[in-house]
Every structure is written in structure tokens, then in C-alpha cells.
Design a protein around this motif. Sequence first.
Motif, short mmCIF file in Angstrom:
data_model
loop_
_atom_site.label_atom_id
_atom_site.label_comp_id
_atom_site.label_asym_id
_atom_site.label_seq_id
_atom_site.Cartn_x
_atom_site.Cartn_y
_atom_site.Cartn_z
N LEU A 196 0.83 -1.20 0.00
CA LEU A 196 0.00 0.00 0.00
C LEU A 196 0.86 1.26 0.00
O LEU A 196 0.52 2.27 -0.63
N SER A 197 1.99 1.20 0.69
CA SER A 197 2.87 2.37 0.77
C SER A 197 3.49 2.73 -0.58
O SER A 197 4.05 3.82 -0.73
N GLN A 198 3.41 1.82 -1.54
CA GLN A 198 3.92 2.10 -2.88
C GLN A 198 2.89 2.87 -3.73
O GLN A 198 3.21 3.36 -4.81
N GLN A 199 1.67 2.97 -3.23
CA GLN A 199 0.60 3.66 -3.96
C GLN A 199 0.61 5.16 -3.63
O GLN A 199 1.16 5.61 -2.63
N LEU A 200 -0.02 5.93 -4.50
CA LEU A 200 -0.22 7.37 -4.24
C LEU A 200 -1.07 7.53 -2.99
O LEU A 200 -2.12 6.90 -2.85
N GLN A 201 -0.61 8.37 -2.04
CA GLN A 201 -1.37 8.60 -0.82
C GLN A 201 -1.95 10.02 -0.83
O GLN A 201 -1.24 10.99 -1.11
N ILE A 202 -3.22 10.13 -0.52
CA ILE A 202 -3.87 11.43 -0.37
C ILE A 202 -3.83 11.76 1.12
O ILE A 202 -4.29 10.96 1.95
N VAL A 203 -3.29 12.92 1.48
CA VAL A 203 -3.19 13.30 2.89
C VAL A 203 -3.88 14.65 3.10
O VAL A 203 -3.99 15.47 2.19
N ILE A 204 -4.32 14.86 4.33
CA ILE A 204 -4.98 16.11 4.70
C ILE A 204 -3.93 17.07 5.26
O ILE A 204 -3.12 16.69 6.10
N ARG A 205 -3.97 18.29 4.79
CA ARG A 205 -2.96 19.28 5.17
C ARG A 205 -2.99 19.59 6.67
O ARG A 205 -4.04 19.87 7.25
N ASP A 206 -1.83 19.52 7.30
CA ASP A 206 -1.67 19.93 8.69
C ASP A 206 -1.80 21.45 8.74
O ASP A 206 -1.16 22.16 7.98
N THR A 207 -2.65 21.96 9.65
CA THR A 207 -2.90 23.40 9.69
C THR A 207 -1.90 24.19 10.53
O THR A 207 -2.04 25.40 10.69
N ALA A 208 -0.88 23.53 11.07
CA ALA A 208 0.13 24.24 11.87
C ALA A 208 0.99 25.12 10.97
O ALA A 208 1.17 24.84 9.77
N GLN A 209 1.53 26.19 11.55
CA GLN A 209 2.45 27.04 10.80
C GLN A 209 3.74 26.29 10.50
O GLN A 209 4.39 26.51 9.48
N LYS A 210 4.13 25.39 11.42
CA LYS A 210 5.30 24.55 11.22
C LYS A 210 4.87 23.10 11.41
O LYS A 210 5.05 22.52 12.48
N PRO A 211 4.26 22.49 10.37
CA PRO A 211 3.73 21.13 10.50
C PRO A 211 4.82 20.12 10.87
O PRO A 211 5.97 20.25 10.46
N GLN A 212 4.40 19.12 11.66
CA GLN A 212 5.31 18.04 12.03
C GLN A 212 4.63 16.72 11.71
O GLN A 212 3.56 16.43 12.24
N GLU A 213 5.23 15.94 10.83
CA GLU A 213 4.66 14.65 10.44
C GLU A 213 5.01 13.62 11.51
O GLU A 213 6.03 12.96 11.44
N GLN A 214 4.14 13.50 12.51
CA GLN A 214 4.42 12.62 13.64
C GLN A 214 3.52 11.40 13.69
O GLN A 214 3.73 10.50 14.49
N SER A 215 2.51 11.35 12.85
CA SER A 215 1.52 10.28 12.97
C SER A 215 2.06 8.93 12.51
O SER A 215 1.53 7.90 12.91
N GLN A 259 -12.60 8.82 -5.63
CA GLN A 259 -13.68 8.32 -6.47
C GLN A 259 -13.30 8.30 -7.95
O GLN A 259 -13.98 7.66 -8.75
N LEU A 260 -12.20 8.99 -8.31
CA LEU A 260 -11.68 8.92 -9.67
C LEU A 260 -10.78 7.71 -9.88
O LEU A 260 -10.27 7.48 -10.98
N GLY A 261 -10.55 6.95 -8.79
CA GLY A 261 -9.68 5.79 -8.88
C GLY A 261 -8.23 6.11 -8.63
O GLY A 261 -7.35 5.30 -8.94
N LEU A 262 -7.97 7.28 -8.04
CA LEU A 262 -6.60 7.71 -7.78
C LEU A 262 -6.28 7.63 -6.29
O LEU A 262 -6.98 8.20 -5.46
N GLY A 263 -5.20 6.91 -5.95
CA GLY A 263 -4.66 6.94 -4.60
C GLY A 263 -5.50 6.26 -3.54
O GLY A 263 -6.58 5.72 -3.79
N PHE A 264 -4.96 6.32 -2.31
CA PHE A 264 -5.67 5.83 -1.13
C PHE A 264 -5.55 6.90 -0.05
O PHE A 264 -4.72 7.80 -0.13
N CYS A 265 -6.39 6.79 0.97
CA CYS A 265 -6.35 7.79 2.05
C CYS A 265 -6.86 7.16 3.34
O CYS A 265 -7.81 6.35 3.31
#
Length: 307
Positions: A190-209, A231-237
Motif C-alpha cells: 500500500l505504501s507504494q501507492q499514491l497517498q492522499i493526505v490532509i494538510r496539517d494546519t500548523a504554521q510549522k507542521p510536524q509529520e508525527q503520525s 472516487q476517480l480511482g486515484l490513490g488511497f487515504c
Amino acid sequence: MPYRPKTTIEQWRILQAVVDAGGYAQAADLLNKSQSSLNHAVAKLQSMLGVELLEVKGRKAFLTEAGEVMLRRSRMVTQQIEDLERLADTIDKGWEPEIRIAVELAYPKQYLYRALQTFYPQSRGSRVQIIDSVLTGTAEIIQEKRADLVITGQVPRGFLGEPLCITRFVPVIGSQHPIASQGKVELAELSQQLQIVIRDTAQKPQEQSGWLKSEQRWTVDNFYEAIEILQLGLGFCWLPDFSVQAGLHDGSLQLVDLASGGEKLAPMALLSPYEEQLGPGSRLLRQCILAAHTNEQSKEIACTINS
């Protein structure tokens, strides 16, 4: 004789701004002051203390070891002053004219809307501002005390929250995605697929999840945009289960059948960044939110017993 401070709160705030902005020029723009006035204020601060707080290298100002200690303590003092002034404002005005509530995007808002429905007849005309936030952006709002109430999936150290509910995140793809009919999918695949992510709203985002493992990522502002792309068949989320029910029902979306780790849980909590200064309107709204969850839990218990 009573102790007379050598320094002023304004000098410490200027020092904090210089450090946070990364230099005198940037801080001058931020504070709408001249760069020379900021230089003078920090120089006078250091002179009165007899301690070097900053050293300039090139165009940037860096804290000395002593400066790091002093800055950390100064933030506590200036925050106490802000809290004191906010408390005076609350006492003076009584019922607040505006209530700001920051809400983690992963929180099911139907609870909030029910709470607002209960709150409205008693609101005395208070405006309510709902601020959507994501991940470390929510923690940033809490730490900077930019809202009266905050619903968050991550309670920062030093704060206490009232538990509300648990949001279940699930991996979702569109029904037209190439792996939609594949059956069991390994996480590495799955990690080889395109991933859709939601933008972190922090001024200095930290990818900690730890969820952002795909090399190819597209970032969007909200769940609705993510779902339209899926729904267009692109990516996972990874999405909250409540946000994808319609798509799963009409067949435009489907869950990824992961071989392991098929869901992630995020406990939601309600807190106030400045509890002692919380106004009566905010306290009432908090009670309404908690009651909305308590009532829902009571219904679920009743359904279980009746069944």
C-alpha cells in the motif's frame, strides 16, 4: 526597599519575537517596528542583565546557552501577564461576545451541532467561531491559546482534556482503483501507492503520525477533496469512518483489505487552553458538548438493553 525590575515585559516580548522570527529584520516586520528600535531594546536588555542573550551570525540571530534559559523563563512570565489581562477582560465584560472553538477535522461534528442547538437559546447573542484544524495545527492552537475551547485528538503535555469519543480511521480507495479487486493487501504494498493526505494546519507542521509512508503524496485541505480524488480511482487515504459511509454505501468507495493494521484509533478530547479565564458562555457551551456525548452514549446503552 521593594524590588524594582531592571527590565520590562516589552523587552522580553521583543526578544521572543526576534528569536521566533529568526532575525531582527523579520521581527521588525512582524511587530511593525523599526529594526533599530528592536536592536536597541535587546541591547539594553542584555546590558541591564549583564548577560549575553543573542549572538548574530550573518543575518540571523541565535540564542546563547544563557539566552535559551532566560527565554524559556520569559515566555512563562509573558504568558502569565497575558492570562492576567485576559482574566481582567473576562471579569469586566462578563458574558463573552464571541466564543472561539477549534475542532479537529477528524471529530464527528454532529455532536457539536447538537450542542450548539442546545446552546443557542441560552447564548445571549454570543457569536460562535468554529475553526477547523488538523494534527499539530490543533496542538499549536492550544499552546498559543488561540481558542476558548478545543476538540483535539492529541492533548499536549501540561493540559487535561475531557474524553468525548474515539474516531476510527480506515484506509479507503475508489472502486476503480487497480487494487480494488485484489483481496488482501500488505501494508508495504500500500505504501507504494499514491497517498492522499490532509494538510496539517500548523504554521510549522510536524509529520508525527507515522501514516505518511508513501513516497508519492498529494495534499488537500479536507476530507471532501480527498474523497472526490479517490472516487476517480486515484490513490488511497486514511479517513474517519464517518466521512466515508455514503461512498461505501453507494459503491464509489471501498475499504482496503489490509493483511494487518486495518484501522487506527484517535481518542477525541475537549479542553480549554486557559481554564481559569474561561467565560460563562464558553463554560455553558462546554457543558452542552459533553451532554451531547453523554446523551448519545445513553441511547446506545438503551438500544443494547432493549435488544
